[in-house]
Design an enzyme around this catalytic site. Structure first.
Site, PDB file in Angstrom:
ATOM      1  CE  LYS A 131      -4.193  -0.486   4.716  1.00  0.00           C
ATOM      2  NZ  LYS A 131      -5.370   0.096   5.059  1.00  0.00           N
ATOM      3  CG  HIS A 169      -2.092  -0.870   1.178  1.00  0.00           C
ATOM      4  ND1 HIS A 169      -2.001  -2.356   1.373  1.00  0.00           N
ATOM      5  CD2 HIS A 169      -3.557  -0.763   0.913  1.00  0.00           C
ATOM      6  CE1 HIS A 169      -3.127  -2.969   1.146  1.00  0.00           C
ATOM      7  NE2 HIS A 169      -4.164  -1.924   0.729  1.00  0.00           N
TER       8      HIS A 169
END
Ligand code: NAP
Length: 267
Positions: free
Chosen positions: A160, A156
């Site tokens: 995040k 990601h």
């Protein structure tokens, strides 16, 4: 038009919210009835930069919003605290919530499910609206019938907050339905640098990669004698989540309970 679905979008200036407003605008049987925003109260959305031509009211107070406009569905893409309040208020006012906001606690989810049940109204909370990601999880669950060794690598963007991702955890849960707990790798293996083998879920490993440039990606790698099977999904931008939002809005009208996860409504 009778089968027009009247929709309120909460969080329209956010990255996901902007995509949702576009989705509603471009779908012939969807109608944007209003938006819920922290700022711009009582303005028209068309007065906000980037929303030219969208003459719908902006509300900060959700009660005022539901008093003044007819809404069938609320799409919430905000933050956990306000998203919870929005979802609760929608269920209390006969408006069906389609919630992409992540970070609700198990207790909050339980409370919302109870409320939906009491009021006999449907709702969908989906931490991942990408149809491809849901299929990846389903395919991984099927593959787990035939492969007992599996590792998950989720990748990601570096903003995040949570690791591993909710999708990786959900994938592991779905695989566990068809996989007995098993310690993988050599029975005497040792990490010479802590964390090298990743998180441990019943012996299967989850590895979290965080890098600028990524959006949301996951590989599920199965291995057995002489072969591996890799199931991979990539979200390259937030438009990837909108087909799931669309099917959720269409499906939520037929539900009388609150369901969790897009996999609950996709065959
Ligand atoms: P974002 O760009 O930060 O957008 C969040 C928006 O919510 C911001 O515009 C923020 O306004 C707004 N907001 C905050 N408080 C509000 C309130 N009281 N009323 C109305 N709006 C309010 O975040 P994002 O990337 O769009 O993500 C939004 C949510 O979706 C997050 O929970 C994220 O984890 C989740 N998400 C879900 C999926 C999925 O597939 N389900 C995919 C990606 C992201 P300000 O700008 O004024 O603070």
């Amino acid at each position: 038009m009778n089968n027009m679905i009247n929709i309120v979008v909460a969080g329209p200036r956010g990255r996901m919210g902007r995509e949702a407003v576009n989705l509603v605008k471009e779908t012939p049987h969807f109608r944007l009835a209003g938006v819920l925003d922290r700022v711009n109260n009582r303005k028209l959305l068309s007065d906000v930069e980037g929303f030219a031509g969208l003459d719908v009211p902006v509300f900060t107070d959700i009660h005022e919003c539901f008093q003044q406009i007819e809404a069938d569905v609320l799409i919430d893409l905000t933050t956990p605290d306000i998203g919870f309040l929005h979802t609760k208020t929608a269920l209390e006012n006969g408006v069906r919530p389609v919630v992409g906001t992540t970070g609700f606690t198990p207790e909050q989810l339980e409370e919302l499910k109870e409320l939906a049940k009491r009021n006999g109204i449907g709702g969908i909370i989906a931490p991942n609206f990408a149809v491809g990601a849901v299929l990846m999880m389903k395919f991984a669950q099927t593959a787990a019938k035939y492969f007992e060794d599996v590792e998950i690598i989720e990748m990601h963007h570096d903003q995040k907050l949570d690791a591993p991702s909710g999708t990786a955890v959900k994938t592991a849960e779905m695989i566990s339905v068809n996989r007995e707990p098993k310690k993988q790798g050599h029975e005497n293996e040792k990490e010479t640098i802590s964390g090298a083998r990743g998180a441990d879920v019943d012996g299967m490993r989850i590895h979290s990669v965080r890098l600028p440039g990524l959006v949301a990606h996951q590989q599920v790698i199965f291995g057995s004698g002489g072969q591996t099977l890799t199931i991979r999904h990539d979200s390259y931008n937030r438009a990837s989540f909108m087909s799931g939002v669309k099917v959720s809005v269409e499906t939520v009208l037929k539900l009388d309970t609150l369901v969790y996860g897009l996999e609950s409504i996709i065959d």
